[in-house]
Motif scaffolding. Structure first.
Motif, PDB file in Angstrom:
ATOM      1  N   PHE A   4      -9.806  -2.648   7.344  1.00 25.99           N
ATOM      2  CA  PHE A   4      -8.720  -1.949   6.680  1.00 25.99           C
ATOM      3  C   PHE A   4      -8.653  -2.364   5.223  1.00 25.99           C
ATOM      4  CE2 PHE A   4      -7.267  -1.778  11.097  1.00 25.99           C
ATOM      5  CZ  PHE A   4      -6.966  -0.436  11.194  1.00 25.99           C
ATOM      6  N   GLN A   5      -8.305  -1.398   4.367  1.00 22.68           N
ATOM      7  CA  GLN A   5      -8.152  -1.693   2.947  1.00 22.68           C
ATOM      8  C   GLN A   5      -6.700  -1.467   2.554  1.00 22.68           C
ATOM      9  OE1 GLN A   5     -10.929   0.979   1.156  1.00 22.68           O
ATOM     10  NE2 GLN A   5     -12.636  -0.442   1.437  1.00 22.68           N
ATOM     11  N   TYR A   6      -6.222  -2.310   1.702  1.00 20.29           N
ATOM     12  CA  TYR A   6      -4.837  -2.225   1.247  1.00 20.29           C
ATOM     13  C   TYR A   6      -4.826  -1.977  -0.258  1.00 20.29           C
ATOM     14  CZ  TYR A   6      -3.965  -4.184   5.832  1.00 20.29           C
ATOM     15  OH  TYR A   6      -3.924  -4.388   7.184  1.00 20.29           O
ATOM     16  N   ASP A   7      -3.699  -1.545  -0.762  1.00 18.76           N
ATOM     17  CA  ASP A   7      -3.505  -1.288  -2.193  1.00 18.76           C
ATOM     18  C   ASP A   7      -4.369  -0.139  -2.713  1.00 18.76           C
ATOM     19  OD1 ASP A   7      -1.638  -3.366  -2.402  1.00 18.76           O
ATOM     20  OD2 ASP A   7      -3.273  -4.829  -2.590  1.00 18.76           O
ATOM     21  N   VAL A   8      -4.718   0.803  -1.855  1.00 22.19           N
ATOM     22  CA  VAL A   8      -5.428   2.010  -2.278  1.00 22.19           C
ATOM     23  C   VAL A   8      -4.386   3.127  -2.324  1.00 22.19           C
ATOM     24  CG1 VAL A   8      -7.244   3.670  -1.738  1.00 22.19           C
ATOM     25  CG2 VAL A   8      -7.571   1.252  -1.210  1.00 22.19           C
ATOM     26  N   PRO A   9      -4.141   3.701  -3.503  1.00 21.43           N
ATOM     27  CA  PRO A   9      -3.085   4.720  -3.606  1.00 21.43           C
ATOM     28  C   PRO A   9      -3.468   6.002  -2.863  1.00 21.43           C
ATOM     29  CG  PRO A   9      -4.293   4.583  -5.662  1.00 21.43           C
ATOM     30  CD  PRO A   9      -4.798   3.475  -4.782  1.00 21.43           C
ATOM     31  N   PRO A  10      -2.471   6.686  -2.278  1.00 21.21           N
ATOM     32  CA  PRO A  10      -2.760   7.948  -1.594  1.00 21.21           C
ATOM     33  C   PRO A  10      -3.080   9.043  -2.606  1.00 21.21           C
ATOM     34  CG  PRO A  10      -0.417   7.549  -1.644  1.00 21.21           C
ATOM     35  CD  PRO A  10      -1.073   6.327  -2.206  1.00 21.21           C
ATOM     36  N   PRO A  11      -3.740  10.111  -2.182  1.00 26.41           N
ATOM     37  CA  PRO A  11      -4.044  11.199  -3.106  1.00 26.41           C
ATOM     38  C   PRO A  11      -2.770  11.916  -3.543  1.00 26.41           C
ATOM     39  CG  PRO A  11      -4.635  11.808  -0.882  1.00 26.41           C
ATOM     40  CD  PRO A  11      -4.240  10.362  -0.848  1.00 26.41           C
TER      41      PRO A  11
END
Length: 74
Positions: A4-11
């Protein structure tokens, strides 16, 4: 397996534009689009912007100009 990756902004949210001027299409009204060869773009736009409405499209020639006419039938 990936992690899982965190701190990736949604589109960014896509908002459908009223490209063909069919928002709030009145009942029993029609609109002519000159020089169009396919009804699918207008029909699709009308359906997305006017939920629970029904439309009919036809290729027509009016005053010597070929185009698309769309009617709201319900």
């Amino acid at each position: 397996m990936t992690e899982f990756q965190y701190d990736v902004p949604p589109p960014i949210c896509f908002k459908f534009k009223d490209t063909y001027g069919v928002r709030d299409f009145p009942l029993n009204a029609s609109k002519f689009y000159p020089n169009m060869v396919r009804a699918a773009p207008v029909y699709s736009c009308a359906n997305k912007l006017n939920k629970n409405c029904k439309f009919v499209t036809r290729t027509v020639t009016e005053n010597g100009v070929k185009g698309i006419r769309i009617w709201r039938i319900s």
